[in-house]
Design an enzyme around this catalytic site. Structure first.
Site, PDB file in Angstrom:
ATOM      1  N   HIS A   1      12.859  -6.921  81.003  1.00  0.00           N
ATOM      2  CA  HIS A   1      11.599  -6.764  81.732  1.00  0.00           C
ATOM      3  C   HIS A   1      11.632  -7.679  82.952  1.00  0.00           C
ATOM      4  O   HIS A   1      12.092  -8.824  82.855  1.00  0.00           O
ATOM      5  CB  HIS A   1      10.405  -7.128  80.859  1.00  0.00           C
ATOM      6  CG  HIS A   1      10.241  -6.226  79.678  1.00  0.00           C
ATOM      7  ND1 HIS A   1       9.548  -6.597  78.536  1.00  0.00           N
ATOM      8  CD2 HIS A   1      10.690  -4.963  79.434  1.00  0.00           C
ATOM      9  CE1 HIS A   1       9.568  -5.611  77.670  1.00  0.00           C
ATOM     10  NE2 HIS A   1      10.249  -4.602  78.191  1.00  0.00           N
TER      11      HIS A   1
ATOM     12  N   LYS B   1     -25.990 -11.639  54.172  1.00  0.00           N
ATOM     13  CA  LYS B   1     -27.026 -10.783  54.749  1.00  0.00           C
ATOM     14  C   LYS B   1     -26.741  -9.360  54.312  1.00  0.00           C
ATOM     15  O   LYS B   1     -25.689  -8.803  54.620  1.00  0.00           O
ATOM     16  CB  LYS B   1     -27.035 -10.888  56.275  1.00  0.00           C
ATOM     17  CG  LYS B   1     -28.275 -10.268  56.898  1.00  0.00           C
ATOM     18  CD  LYS B   1     -28.341 -10.518  58.388  1.00  0.00           C
ATOM     19  CE  LYS B   1     -29.705 -10.145  58.940  1.00  0.00           C
ATOM     20  NZ  LYS B   1     -30.157  -8.812  58.532  1.00  0.00           N
TER      21      LYS B   1
ATOM     22  N   SER C   1      14.625  -6.250  72.314  1.00  0.00           N
ATOM     23  CA  SER C   1      14.868  -4.948  71.703  1.00  0.00           C
ATOM     24  C   SER C   1      16.121  -4.311  72.286  1.00  0.00           C
ATOM     25  O   SER C   1      17.178  -4.293  71.662  1.00  0.00           O
ATOM     26  CB  SER C   1      13.653  -4.036  71.919  1.00  0.00           C
ATOM     27  OG  SER C   1      13.873  -2.744  71.405  1.00  0.00           O
ATOM     28  N   LYS C   2      16.031  -3.802  73.548  1.00  0.00           N
ATOM     29  CA  LYS C   2      17.197  -3.180  74.172  1.00  0.00           C
ATOM     30  C   LYS C   2      17.445  -3.692  75.584  1.00  0.00           C
ATOM     31  O   LYS C   2      18.583  -4.002  75.936  1.00  0.00           O
ATOM     32  CB  LYS C   2      17.014  -1.653  74.196  1.00  0.00           C
ATOM     33  CG  LYS C   2      17.059  -0.996  72.832  1.00  0.00           C
ATOM     34  CD  LYS C   2      17.059   0.515  72.941  1.00  0.00           C
ATOM     35  CE  LYS C   2      15.760   1.046  73.511  1.00  0.00           C
ATOM     36  NZ  LYS C   2      15.751   2.531  73.578  1.00  0.00           N
TER      37      LYS C   2
ATOM     38  N   GLN D   1       4.457   1.045  82.796  1.00  0.00           N
ATOM     39  CA  GLN D   1       3.842  -0.072  82.078  1.00  0.00           C
ATOM     40  C   GLN D   1       2.717  -0.725  82.869  1.00  0.00           C
ATOM     41  O   GLN D   1       1.952  -1.525  82.335  1.00  0.00           O
ATOM     42  CB  GLN D   1       4.908  -1.131  81.767  1.00  0.00           C
ATOM     43  CG  GLN D   1       6.072  -0.634  80.941  1.00  0.00           C
ATOM     44  CD  GLN D   1       5.696  -0.404  79.484  1.00  0.00           C
ATOM     45  OE1 GLN D   1       5.104  -1.265  78.853  1.00  0.00           O
ATOM     46  NE2 GLN D   1       6.004   0.768  78.963  1.00  0.00           N
TER      47      GLN D   1
END
Length: 848
Positions: free
Chosen positions: A177, A557, A173-174, A229
């Site tokens: 991690h 059922k 994304s940017k 996080q």
């Protein structure tokens, strides 16, 4: 398609999900299928939240908003593994992305992004401490990946000084991690505090480039280190997950050398597929299949093999191998171990491989064992795990037919002089998952070619001093095998339907024959006790259907109440399963000619109320179940009409037909009800257990019932010829007490104290305090008030629950939905479903 042993419907494979690159859903499914070996270890046992783009991600200038999914959607296949997590609005089931079929299912419903926390579930569904720490390096306006890489190197130096070795992932994304392995001792709060202090330390050293504050106003020109996080309620994009960006980028694990590249950029999914190996694998180093085995043993203190690493071995050429060891531990048992994915997957079987097809053996899954255990025999010292003498009972190779997380089918070939011989077996999981889960070990009725399989020898324990050699066969065992081979297996008299039931001959059709007063007469009201089904899993039901022969017979059922209908040729009388007269309560079924023919008959079925989507709704039926005043019944009849779903017939034209096979009774039922009016429904029958279970779940139904098409109708008996497979666990309970409400429930019921009868009395099963509406609470208050008592009706109620309880006579039966029973027999996360006036307290039993 069949994927990993699971049946899964794939659709719209040409649909474009990434317009700027033309990437289709088929390509997305292909990516997740090929990347699964690298992705799954990073998400195993973790609850997965998803971002779904069913209409595609849009473009860079016109992006499409995703759907954020936490709880597992109602249409998900029943085989997707799930565990509940408590929320303020109640418990929600979260999927665990543990296998390829689940991953492909998520791709099929356009769940492009998978997010997981840093902690895992234990095998019994408990939340464990985190096993990894993560830092999310998020670039603010004016900075990019190069600056994130610089901050990552600073963080790496500090983490290494702390004894942690972080590894990078470009997020797709940017930013970047950083993941570091944890030993499982710090809690989520402790890990979050560590990450926060680390972020502050880096900010203090480099205030010109780093910020640790959550305020977005402080981020321009800086890299935000998101330490949050690690909070137990937060999730992070899973390594190897696609991103819902304009380009199909991936959260891609990288090497530290790659971060030194000045042209560092995010990778597309096609580029990730071209890479080999997993740079992030060391973070999951304690999650190898032999982790549990190693943790329970110390090399040098036991003669057992103790490998240094928790990973398995490469499989050799040829058929996979197995061993059955006789284990004289605290309790004698036999250990069945099958080579699979480089380890020996193991079960403890107290009674050994069943010698006949008529009996199953309990099997409890234990930890995976190393391949060196194939020929292990010796004495494990006292005080060590599994202490006792172990010998090799038999060993050899096996031919695998099916391996799923809930079912294994294989043909085992033992040694030429061994006691096992050649036998085709099935292992079917019945309860729990992973280590300590319970299975059935079943000797199949036929071999892999469909020929009848003879019985084997009884399993007899050896002397403690045995060396593992096969014992001599006794004359008795030889006679047993000879007689077994001469037997002809039972064969059901009919085949189940595929859409409609088989036709029967006119000579055997009671509907076309005159009443025979000399033969069995129509059952009396006192004999109207319905046949009941036994709880089971889909795996058990599949195995049972194979034993019965032919394709399965599967019915939906229906979520209602049992209704036995006595037809006199023009009107229907209704009885509940406990004999109560329901005729006046449902006039739309009993005051009109239903078109069931001019001759008397007795039917079995389910009274249901349908919601706006046409699905049976038990809570909706509650509005009709407790009405007695004619005006109330007539008023609610227009608001909540009911139907009678017929699935069996007990007598026709005054002749008892209960002894006929189910398939013949079904053909008769279709003849009798062929011209019935709209309130009468004869639902279809299916011939595929997995497809029926999946369909039932997709349409929000209660489950399925798998029946033996050759079975007779056994009045008042709970039979294993009828097996009910439910999507959610429900339990009938007896109400024995009330705890007064507080706050906005002051003056009414706070929770109900409930129990389940056992041999000692009404065994306390916990409290039910959620799922009630205001009208339900008012009605319960009115119904329980006259039942007030000074006597505690329960066995085993804790003092804390009894402290402010108001006892009532245990006369009312209710039904609750719950997650599981605790080891002490308490219902976990119980939620109210409704009263069961059709059942007596003596009818209540704990569901298996």
């Amino acid at each position: 398609m069949q994927i990993g042993g699971r049946r899964l419907r794939l659709s719209n494979l040409d649909k474009v999900l990434y317009p700027e690159t033309g990437t289709t859903k088929g390509e997305v499914i292909d990516y997740y299928s090929r990347i699964a070996p690298r992705l799954l270890p990073h998400v195993a046992d973790r609850p997965g939240t998803r971002k779904r783009w069913p209409d595609g991600v849009g473009t860079d200038t016109a992006p499409t908003e995703p759907f954020f999914a936490k709880a597992l959607e109602p249409g998900a296949p029943a085989w997707v593994r799930r565990f509940p997590i408590d929320h303020s609005s109640g418990a929600k089931d979260y999927p665990l992305v543990d296998d390829l079929p689940t991953l492909v299912y998520l791709a099929q419903v356009a769940s492009l992004e998978v997010h997981v926390p840093q902690w895992r579930f234990s095998p019994d569904g408990a939340r464990q401490n985190p096993d990894r720490l993560v830092l999310d390096l998020d670039p603010g306006p004016g900075v990019g990946l190069a600056e994130c890489a610089e901050v990552a190197r600073w963080a790496r130096a500090i983490l290494q000084d702390m004894g942690l070795d972080p590894l990078p992932v470009t997020s797709g994304s940017k930013g970047i991690h950083l993941y570091a392995h944890l030993d499982g001792r710090p809690t989520s709060d402790a890990a979050s505090a560590i990450a926060k202090e680390l972020a502050r330390a880096i900010e203090a050293d480099h205030p010109d480039l780093v910020v640790s504050q959550m305020s977005k106003a402080a981020r321009p020109g800086k890299v935000f280190i998101d330490w949050s996080q690690n909070n137990g309620s937060k999730t992070t994009i899973a390594p190897y997950s696609l991103r819902g960006r304009a380009q199909p980028t991936v959260a891609a694990p990288r090497t530290w050398d790659e971060l030194d590249d000045p042209d560092l950029r995010h990778l597309l999914f096609t580029e990730v597929l071209e890479r080999s190996g997993d740079p992030l694998a060391p973070v999951e180093r304690d999650t190898g299949p032999l982790r549990a085995y190693i943790s329970k043993r110390t090399a040098g203190r036991t003669p057992e093999p103790v490998p240094e690493a928790p990973h398995g071995e490469a499989a050799p050429d040829g058929l996979p191998r197995f061993v059955i060891q006789e284990h004289h531990a605290s309790r004698l048992h036999w250990d069945l171990r099958l080579e699979h994915d480089g380890v020996l997957v193991s079960w403890a079987v107290p009674k050994g491989v069943p010698p006949t097809t008529a009996k199953n053996s309990l099997a409890v899954m234990t930890e995976d064992h190393p391949m060196q255990y194939l020929d292990f025999a010796g004495e494990i010292p006292r005080g060590e795990y599994g202490a006792g003498i172990m010998t090799v009972w038999d060993t050899g190779t096996y031919e695998l037919e099916k391996w799923r997380d809930d079912e294994v089918i294989a043909t085992l070939q033992g040694r030429a002089d061994g006691p096992l011989g050649r036998v085709r077996v099935a292992l079917i999981r019945t309860e729990g998952r992973g280590e300590k889960s319970q299975w059935l070990l079943h000797r199949m009725k036929t071999d892999a070619e469909g020929r009848p399989q003879s019985d084997g020898e009884p399993v007899v324990p050896r002397d403690h001093g045995a060396t593992g050699a096969a014992p001599a066969r006794t004359a008795a065992s030889a006679d047993s095998r000879a007689s077994a081979s001469s037997r002809t297996p039972a064969n059901p008299s009919t085949s189940p339907p595929s859409g409609t039931a088989p036709r029967t001959s006119a000579a055997s059709d009671p509907a076309s024959a005159p009443a025979d007063t000399g033969s069995a007469a129509e059952p009396t009201v006192a004999e109207l006790r319905p046949m009941l089904a036994t709880s089971a899993t889909a795996g058990i039901a599949r195995a049972a259907a194979e034993r019965w022969g032919g394709p399965p017979w599967v019915e939906m059922k229906w979520d209602g109440i049992r209704g036995l209908g006595i037809w006199d040729g023009s009107r229907l009388r209704l009885r509940s399963r406990n004999g109560n007269d329901l005729t006046a309560a449902y006039p739309e079924l009993t005051s009109v000619d239903l078109g069931l023919g001019s001759r008397p008959a007795v039917f079995d079925g389910e009274i249901v109320a349908l919601d706006l989507q046409g699905r049976p709704s038990f809570p909706l039926l509650q509005k009709r179940m407790n009405l007695v005043q004619p005006r109330e019944i007539e008023r609610e009849r227009t608001r909540t009409p009911v139907h009678l779903y017929l699935f069996d017939v007990l007598s026709a034209s005054g002749r008892d037909v209960a002894s006929l096979p189910l398939s013949e009774r079904r053909a008769l039922l279709e003849q009798l009800a062929g011209d019935a009016v709209g309130a009468i429904v004869v639902p279809p029958v299916f011939d595929d257990v997995d497809a029926a279970v999946s369909t039932s779940d997709r349409f929000g139904l209660e489950g399925v019932v798998v029946k033996d098409p050759g079975s007779a109708y056994r009045r008042g008996e709970r039979s294993e010829r009828w097996l009910k497979v439910k999507h959610s666990r429900t339990q009938e309970v007896v109400i024995g007490g009330v705890r007064p409400g507080k706050g906005n429930r002051a003056g009414t019921i706070g929770s109900l104290l409930v129990g389940v009868p056992d041999a000692d009395g009404l065994r306390y099963a916990g409290r039910v305090g959620s799922g009630f509406g205001e009208q339900t609470l008012m009605r319960l208050t009115e119904m329980l008030a006259p039942l007030g008592s000074d006597v505690d009706p329960f066995v085993g109620v804790p003092a804390a629950d009894a402290r402010d309880a108001l006892w009532v006579r245990p006369e009312l039966v209710a039904e609750v939905e719950f997650a599981e029973f605790t080891p002490g027999g308490i219902l976990r996360q119980a939620r109210w479903r409704g009263l069961r006036p059709d059942k007596d307290p003596d009818d209540v039993a704990r569901e298996s």
